[in-house]
Design an enzyme around this catalytic site. Structure first.
Site, short mmCIF file in Angstrom:
data_model
loop_
_atom_site.label_atom_id
_atom_site.label_comp_id
_atom_site.label_asym_id
_atom_site.label_seq_id
_atom_site.Cartn_x
_atom_site.Cartn_y
_atom_site.Cartn_z
N ARG A 244 0.83 -1.20 0.00
CA ARG A 244 0.00 0.00 0.00
C ARG A 244 0.86 1.25 0.00
NH1 ARG A 244 -3.75 -2.51 4.86
NH2 ARG A 244 -4.63 -4.23 3.63
N HIS A 245 0.21 2.40 0.02
CA HIS A 245 0.89 3.69 -0.04
C HIS A 245 0.47 4.54 1.15
CE1 HIS A 245 2.25 7.59 -1.53
NE2 HIS A 245 2.85 6.99 -2.54
N ASP A 246 1.41 5.24 1.77
CA ASP A 246 1.12 6.05 2.94
C ASP A 246 0.14 7.19 2.66
OD1 ASP A 246 2.35 4.84 5.01
OD2 ASP A 246 4.11 6.14 5.07
#
Length: 418
Positions: A244-246
């Site tokens: 995932r991405h922050d």
């Protein structure tokens, strides 16, 4: 299918790897294992002549299991194409003299000894650079040529751990994992190559070389990029994100109905709307929980709870096609064999089928840097240990053939392995 590149027979002293933008540049490769050989392979791919000086037992990467071709490890073969090999005992005065003679003839020296080892071997870098101010000398080490950690040994896993990179890698709530590629070594090799190229450009302008100090740990810290800035702004430690991405909750992997994983990178408002349309979830566009990038990030868990079962309704390839039709970037997560097959199909010479005139063959990954006005020579099969000793000593340095035989007979020069 990529056509095999066959290494042609070479007259004594004829360089390999010529034809690229670094044609005419000669590099002495005093490196071992991965970071240094990866750096010098980049330079060889760019057209430099790379002379790999090894100890009598050879670069330690030659012996790494499990795969071997004619006695050399696949690990070694993946990082040493288009080079020439000479194996010299540097602990003998005659061996050190050979190395010094090579240093006096080359444009660039690359080494990845631990700081202080060069001097113990007999290479006084400061004196060498006073004698040859035009020389470019690049040193790769774990923690740099100066500083409190300079004498510590370093490996890829060590610098991944110390840099914070490893703390970001893995699934949330689970232990950290190392990156699937040896980024600590490879990134250091790339930065060293960048440093060499910059120093050569500066030398062309002002006539002087430079000494380059590349630390594996520094390189990994530089790769933290915005994650480091986030941490310095909010004082918090970024956490493991998995796939995932922050900052962007629609920039992640999903599992489709056939169990296949794929990734979606819907990182603009237009892509967000098209993603909802493809999933037949148009009502999410106006949902106040998801109507802006900030609200989607704040409510990412609720969003994922809706997206994940929606993606489970169809096979992964179907979703990739549907999203592509709406200009939402998506891709299957390929295995390494699948990625290699795709690269062959693409025809960008990213898979090289190398062959030697003695029958050795291996396939390796190619050079990603392409030029319009340069056509580098066909990449050459990585050399056997000491394979080019006679050509280098007799043809390049001008040693009489009798002296070369004497150096071999006394063990200063390892005989080429057949």
């Amino acid at each position: 299918m990529t056509s095999p590149h066959l290494t042609p027979p070479r007259p004594d002293g004829e360089p390999t790897g010529t034809g690229g933008p670094l044609h005419g540049t000669t590099v002495l490769d005093l490196t071992n294992f991965l970071s240094g050989p990866y750096c010098t392979q980049i330079l060889a791919d760019l057209g430099a002549r790379v002379i790999k000086l090894e100890p009598p037992e050879g670069d330690s990467s030659r012996a790494i299991p499990p795969h071997f071709v004619a006695g050399d490890s696949a690990y070694y073969l993946g990082n040493n194409r288009s080079k020439e090999s000479i194996a010299v005992d540097l602990k003998r005065p005659e061996g050190l003299e050979i190395a010094q003679d090579l240093i006096d003839r080359v444009d660039v020296v690359v080494e990845n000894f631990r700081p202080g080892v060069c001097r113990r071997l007999g290479f006084d870098v400061e004196e060498i650079r006073r004698r040859r101010p035009e020389l470019v000398w690049a040193s790769i080490s774990g923690f740099g040529q100066a500083g409190p950690w300079r004498d510590r040994p370093a490996y890829d896993l060590i610098v991944q751990a110390l840099s914070g990179v490893m703390s970001l890698t893995g699934e949330p709530g689970r232990p950290s994992v190392r990156l699937g590629i040896p980024a600590g070594d490879l990134v250091a090799g790339m930065f060293a190559a960048i440093g060499v190229l910059a120093a050569l450009a500066d030398r062309a302008r002002c006539g002087r070389g430079d000494q380059i100090d590349v630390a594996m740990l520094d390189c990994q810290l530089s790769m933290l990029s915005y994650q480091a800035v986030y941490s310095m702004i909010d004082g918090k430690a970024p956490q493991r994100q998995g796939s995932r991405h922050d900052s962007i909750p629609t920039y992640r992997s999903f599992v489709a109905g056939d169990g296949r994983e794929f990734v979606v990178t819907a990182n603009t408002e237009r892509m967000w709307r098209e993603l909802c349309a493809a999933l037949e979830l148009d009502g999410l566009v106006d949902d106040p929980r998801f109507d802006s990038a900030g609200s989607r990030l704040k409510n990412k868990e609720a969003l994922w709870h809706l997206l994940e079962p929606a993606f489970a309704r169809r096979p992964a390839a179907d979703w990739v096609a549907r999203l592509a039709a709406r200009r939402v970037p998506a891709a299957l997560i390929k295995t390494v064999p699948e990625a290699i097959a795709d690269a062959r199909e693409a025809g960008r010479e990213m898979v090289l089928d190398l062959g030697h005139d003695d029958g050795r063959k291996v396939s390796v990954i190619g050079n990603p840097v392409k030029f319009t006005d340069h056509q580098p020579a066909a990449p050459a099969f990585p050399p056997h240990l000491g394979e080019n000793a006679h050509a280098l000593l007799n043809g390049f340095l001008g040693y009489p053939a009798q002296r070369v035989r004497e150096l071999q007979e006394t063990g200063v020069l390892a005989r080429p392995r057949q």
